[in-house]
Design a protein around this motif. Sequence first.
Motif, PDB file in Angstrom:
ATOM      1  N   ALA A  94       1.143  -0.782   0.051  1.00  0.00           N
ATOM      2  CA  ALA A  94      -0.169   0.186  -0.150  1.00  0.00           C
ATOM      3  C   ALA A  94       0.733   1.639   0.401  1.00  0.00           C
ATOM      4  CB  ALA A  94      -0.703  -0.378   0.873  1.00  0.00           C
ATOM      5  N   ALA A  95       0.433   2.682  -0.661  1.00  0.00           N
ATOM      6  CA  ALA A  95       0.904   3.968  -0.666  1.00  0.00           C
ATOM      7  C   ALA A  95       1.555   3.901   0.875  1.00  0.00           C
ATOM      8  CB  ALA A  95       0.680   4.839  -1.885  1.00  0.00           C
ATOM      9  N   ASN A  96       0.993   4.053   1.903  1.00  0.00           N
ATOM     10  CA  ASN A  96       1.181   4.295   2.598  1.00  0.00           C
ATOM     11  C   ASN A  96       1.273   4.204   4.233  1.00  0.00           C
ATOM     12  OD1 ASN A  96      -1.200   2.219   3.624  1.00  0.00           O
ATOM     13  ND2 ASN A  96      -2.116   3.775   4.244  1.00  0.00           N
ATOM     14  N   ARG A  97       2.404   3.094   3.600  1.00  0.00           N
ATOM     15  CA  ARG A  97       3.029   1.929   4.044  1.00  0.00           C
ATOM     16  C   ARG A  97       4.372   2.075   4.250  1.00  0.00           C
ATOM     17  NH1 ARG A  97       2.954  -4.304   4.384  1.00  0.00           N
ATOM     18  NH2 ARG A  97       5.177  -3.577   4.429  1.00  0.00           N
ATOM     19  N   GLY A  98       4.919   1.410   6.009  1.00  0.00           N
ATOM     20  CA  GLY A  98       5.929   2.487   6.083  1.00  0.00           C
ATOM     21  C   GLY A  98       6.123   1.849   7.730  1.00  0.00           C
ATOM     22  N   GLY A  99       7.804   2.545   8.284  1.00  0.00           N
ATOM     23  CA  GLY A  99       7.604   2.462   9.822  1.00  0.00           C
ATOM     24  C   GLY A  99       8.767   1.066   9.640  1.00  0.00           C
ATOM     25  N   ARG A 100       9.436   1.365  11.099  1.00  0.00           N
ATOM     26  CA  ARG A 100      10.345  -0.109  11.415  1.00  0.00           C
ATOM     27  C   ARG A 100       9.284  -1.503  11.289  1.00  0.00           C
ATOM     28  NH1 ARG A 100      12.021  -2.898  15.045  1.00  0.00           N
ATOM     29  NH2 ARG A 100      14.869  -4.057  15.401  1.00  0.00           N
ATOM     30  N   LYS A 101       7.874  -1.238  12.361  1.00  0.00           N
ATOM     31  CA  LYS A 101       7.797  -2.610  12.711  1.00  0.00           C
ATOM     32  C   LYS A 101       7.448  -3.323  11.153  1.00  0.00           C
ATOM     33  CE  LYS A 101       3.101  -4.287  14.337  1.00  0.00           C
ATOM     34  NZ  LYS A 101       2.011  -3.799  15.442  1.00  0.00           N
ATOM     35  N   THR A 102       6.181  -2.056  10.003  1.00  0.00           N
ATOM     36  CA  THR A 102       5.811  -3.276   8.653  1.00  0.00           C
ATOM     37  C   THR A 102       7.567  -3.840   8.209  1.00  0.00           C
ATOM     38  OG1 THR A 102       5.968  -1.260   7.478  1.00  0.00           O
ATOM     39  CG2 THR A 102       3.952  -1.750   8.500  1.00  0.00           C
ATOM     40  N   ASP A 103       8.640  -2.833   7.913  1.00  0.00           N
ATOM     41  CA  ASP A 103       9.635  -3.555   7.200  1.00  0.00           C
ATOM     42  C   ASP A 103      10.110  -4.173   7.990  1.00  0.00           C
ATOM     43  OD1 ASP A 103       9.466  -1.118   5.777  1.00  0.00           O
ATOM     44  OD2 ASP A 103      10.872   0.172   6.775  1.00  0.00           O
ATOM     45  N   MET A 104      10.077  -4.763   8.797  1.00  0.00           N
ATOM     46  CA  MET A 104      11.158  -5.948  10.211  1.00  0.00           C
ATOM     47  C   MET A 104       9.613  -7.322   9.763  1.00  0.00           C
ATOM     48  SD  MET A 104      13.673  -6.403  11.297  1.00  0.00           S
ATOM     49  CE  MET A 104      13.643  -4.096  11.922  1.00  0.00           C
ATOM     50  N   LEU A 105       8.685  -6.702   8.658  1.00  0.00           N
ATOM     51  CA  LEU A 105       7.578  -7.955   8.755  1.00  0.00           C
ATOM     52  C   LEU A 105       8.001  -8.065   7.621  1.00  0.00           C
ATOM     53  CD1 LEU A 105       4.551  -6.305  10.102  1.00  0.00           C
ATOM     54  CD2 LEU A 105       5.344  -8.908  11.260  1.00  0.00           C
ATOM     55  N   ASP A 106       8.200  -7.769   6.630  1.00  0.00           N
ATOM     56  CA  ASP A 106       9.242  -7.387   5.481  1.00  0.00           C
ATOM     57  C   ASP A 106       9.956  -9.176   5.976  1.00  0.00           C
ATOM     58  OD1 ASP A 106       6.671  -6.885   3.930  1.00  0.00           O
ATOM     59  OD2 ASP A 106       7.544  -5.053   4.002  1.00  0.00           O
ATOM     60  N   ALA A 107      11.027  -8.461   5.993  1.00  0.00           N
ATOM     61  CA  ALA A 107      11.980  -9.087   6.487  1.00  0.00           C
ATOM     62  C   ALA A 107      12.121 -10.549   6.716  1.00  0.00           C
ATOM     63  CB  ALA A 107      12.974  -8.538   7.240  1.00  0.00           C
ATOM     64  N   ILE A 108      10.934 -10.192   7.873  1.00  0.00           N
ATOM     65  CA  ILE A 108      10.632 -11.385   8.432  1.00  0.00           C
ATOM     66  C   ILE A 108       9.926 -12.779   6.631  1.00  0.00           C
ATOM     67  CG2 ILE A 108       8.845 -13.338   9.869  1.00  0.00           C
ATOM     68  CD1 ILE A 108       9.840 -10.923  12.016  1.00  0.00           C
ATOM     69  N   ARG A 109       9.159 -12.173   6.441  1.00  0.00           N
ATOM     70  CA  ARG A 109       8.208 -12.600   5.584  1.00  0.00           C
ATOM     71  C   ARG A 109       9.353 -13.078   4.557  1.00  0.00           C
ATOM     72  NH1 ARG A 109       7.734 -12.139   0.248  1.00  0.00           N
ATOM     73  NH2 ARG A 109       8.912  -9.859   0.900  1.00  0.00           N
ATOM     74  N   ALA A 110      10.479 -12.340   3.685  1.00  0.00           N
ATOM     75  CA  ALA A 110      11.464 -12.697   3.164  1.00  0.00           C
ATOM     76  C   ALA A 110      12.301 -14.025   3.406  1.00  0.00           C
ATOM     77  CB  ALA A 110      12.465 -11.427   2.536  1.00  0.00           C
ATOM     78  N   ALA A 111      12.422 -13.840   4.498  1.00  0.00           N
ATOM     79  CA  ALA A 111      13.165 -15.556   5.075  1.00  0.00           C
ATOM     80  C   ALA A 111      12.497 -16.458   4.807  1.00  0.00           C
ATOM     81  CB  ALA A 111      13.613 -15.479   6.736  1.00  0.00           C
ATOM     82  N   LYS A 112      11.110 -16.108   5.359  1.00  0.00           N
ATOM     83  CA  LYS A 112      10.757 -17.933   5.708  1.00  0.00           C
ATOM     84  C   LYS A 112       9.591 -17.900   4.120  1.00  0.00           C
ATOM     85  CE  LYS A 112       7.823 -16.404  10.618  1.00  0.00           C
ATOM     86  NZ  LYS A 112       6.546 -16.654  10.839  1.00  0.00           N
ATOM     87  N   GLU A 113      10.275 -16.840   2.496  1.00  0.00           N
ATOM     88  CA  GLU A 113       9.379 -17.500   1.408  1.00  0.00           C
ATOM     89  C   GLU A 113      10.484 -18.164   1.356  1.00  0.00           C
ATOM     90  OE1 GLU A 113       9.112 -14.925  -1.989  1.00  0.00           O
ATOM     91  OE2 GLU A 113       7.903 -13.728  -1.160  1.00  0.00           O
ATOM     92  N   ALA A 114      11.991 -17.886   1.528  1.00  0.00           N
ATOM     93  CA  ALA A 114      12.812 -18.475   1.171  1.00  0.00           C
ATOM     94  C   ALA A 114      13.065 -19.692   1.520  1.00  0.00           C
ATOM     95  CB  ALA A 114      14.296 -17.442   0.911  1.00  0.00           C
ATOM     96  N   LEU A 115      12.724 -19.858   3.084  1.00  0.00           N
ATOM     97  CA  LEU A 115      12.578 -21.510   3.481  1.00  0.00           C
ATOM     98  C   LEU A 115      11.511 -22.147   3.038  1.00  0.00           C
ATOM     99  CD1 LEU A 115      13.127 -20.318   7.457  1.00  0.00           C
ATOM    100  CD2 LEU A 115      14.575 -21.681   6.075  1.00  0.00           C
ATOM    101  N   ALA A 116      10.604 -21.579   2.169  1.00  0.00           N
ATOM    102  CA  ALA A 116       9.228 -22.776   1.755  1.00  0.00           C
ATOM    103  C   ALA A 116       9.093 -22.835   0.227  1.00  0.00           C
ATOM    104  CB  ALA A 116       8.270 -22.092   1.827  1.00  0.00           C
ATOM    105  N   THR A 117      10.367 -22.265  -0.197  1.00  0.00           N
ATOM    106  CA  THR A 117       9.985 -22.431  -1.786  1.00  0.00           C
ATOM    107  C   THR A 117      11.164 -23.137  -2.455  1.00  0.00           C
ATOM    108  OG1 THR A 117      10.325 -20.737  -4.339  1.00  0.00           O
ATOM    109  CG2 THR A 117      11.989 -20.595  -2.697  1.00  0.00           C
ATOM    110  N   GLU A 118      10.649 -24.003  -3.471  1.00  0.00           N
ATOM    111  CA  GLU A 118      11.663 -24.916  -3.973  1.00  0.00           C
ATOM    112  C   GLU A 118      12.665 -23.982  -5.276  1.00  0.00           C
ATOM    113  OE1 GLU A 118       9.034 -27.937  -5.660  1.00  0.00           O
ATOM    114  OE2 GLU A 118       8.314 -29.093  -3.697  1.00  0.00           O
ATOM    115  N   HIS A 119      12.015 -22.834  -5.696  1.00  0.00           N
ATOM    116  CA  HIS A 119      13.084 -22.189  -7.008  1.00  0.00           C
ATOM    117  C   HIS A 119      13.115 -21.604  -6.480  1.00  0.00           C
ATOM    118  CE1 HIS A 119      11.331 -25.830  -9.620  1.00  0.00           C
ATOM    119  NE2 HIS A 119      10.288 -25.397  -8.756  1.00  0.00           N
ATOM    120  N   LEU A 120      14.564 -21.171  -6.095  1.00  0.00           N
ATOM    121  CA  LEU A 120      15.468 -20.499  -5.702  1.00  0.00           C
ATOM    122  C   LEU A 120      15.922 -19.786  -6.697  1.00  0.00           C
ATOM    123  CD1 LEU A 120      17.558 -21.360  -2.639  1.00  0.00           C
ATOM    124  CD2 LEU A 120      15.099 -20.199  -1.985  1.00  0.00           C
ATOM    125  N   ILE A 121      16.088 -18.114  -6.600  1.00  0.00           N
ATOM    126  CA  ILE A 121      16.560 -17.034  -7.154  1.00  0.00           C
ATOM    127  C   ILE A 121      17.781 -16.770  -6.976  1.00  0.00           C
ATOM    128  CG2 ILE A 121      15.447 -14.579  -8.712  1.00  0.00           C
ATOM    129  CD1 ILE A 121      12.678 -15.134  -7.504  1.00  0.00           C
TER     130      ILE A 121
END
Length: 276
Positions: A94-121
Amino acid sequence: MTMLAEHVDGVIGVDTHRDTLAAAAVSPIGAVLASTDSPANARGYRHLLDFARQQVPGRRCWALEGIGSYGAGLAAFLGQAGEQVVEVCRPKRAANRGGRKTDMLDAIRAAKEALATEHLIQPRLRGEREALRVLLATRHGAVLASTAAINQLKALIVSAPDELRAELRKLKRPAQIAYCAQFRDRPAQDLEHRMTVRAMRSTAQRVQALQAEAKELENEILALVRKQAPELLGLLGVGPITAAQILVSWSTRDDSARKPPSPPSPASRRSLPRPG
C-alpha cells in the motif's frame, strides 16, 4: 527438489529501502530468532553481517528483496564476503506503508519465503553483466527520447507556415532532420516563421545528438559482447543489442564459469529476432 530449510541453520531476510535496511534472522522451522535494522551504507552492511554471524553462526543464507535496486549494494558486499544470497520478490504494498514495524514484517516474510520455496532465485552477476545492463538501459532511453523528438519535429513540420513547409515537403525523414538542424535565423520573416525555424533547428539537433549517443553506446555494447561471447554475433539475426540482452538475461551468480547457451539449430534460426 530439496528445500532450503534442509541445508541451512537459518535465513537472514532483508527488506531493502533507499536509506535503511531491516533484517530478521529466522530458523529453518520459521521461528524468528532476532531482528535489527541499519543504514544502507558500508557501515550498515558490516553491522548486518555481524548480526548474521551472531544469530546464525553455522550454515546460513540471505534472502534479499530488491537486489536489482536498493539491495544491490548489500548483495555485492555479501557476495564478496562469501555469503550465500538468494532473491525474493517484493510484494505489492500500500502507498501509505512505512515504519520499522512493517519493514521488519517484510524482512521476516522474505526469510520465510526463501525457506518455503523450491525454486530459489539466484542474484544476477554484476561486473561485465551489469556493465552491459546499464549500457542497454541508457541506450534504450536515448532511442525513446530520439523517437519522441522525431515525432515532435514531424508535428512542427505539419503545422509550419506554408512557405517553410514547402521547403521540407519533398525531403525524406533523415534529410529533413539534417536540413532543419542547419537552419539559420531568418530576421526578415515574421515572428511565427522565425520561431518555428528556431524550434525546428533545436528539435532536429536534439535528434542528431540522441542518435549519436545511441550509436556510441551501441559501439560500447558491441565491444563488450565481442569480449564475452563473440559466437553470438555469428548467429543469423543476432546483432549486438540482441546478443547483449541474451547475456544480461541469462547471467547469474552460479553460472559465471559456464559458457553462454549453445547456438540454435538451423531450423530454429528463422525464428530469431532481427539484429539489434
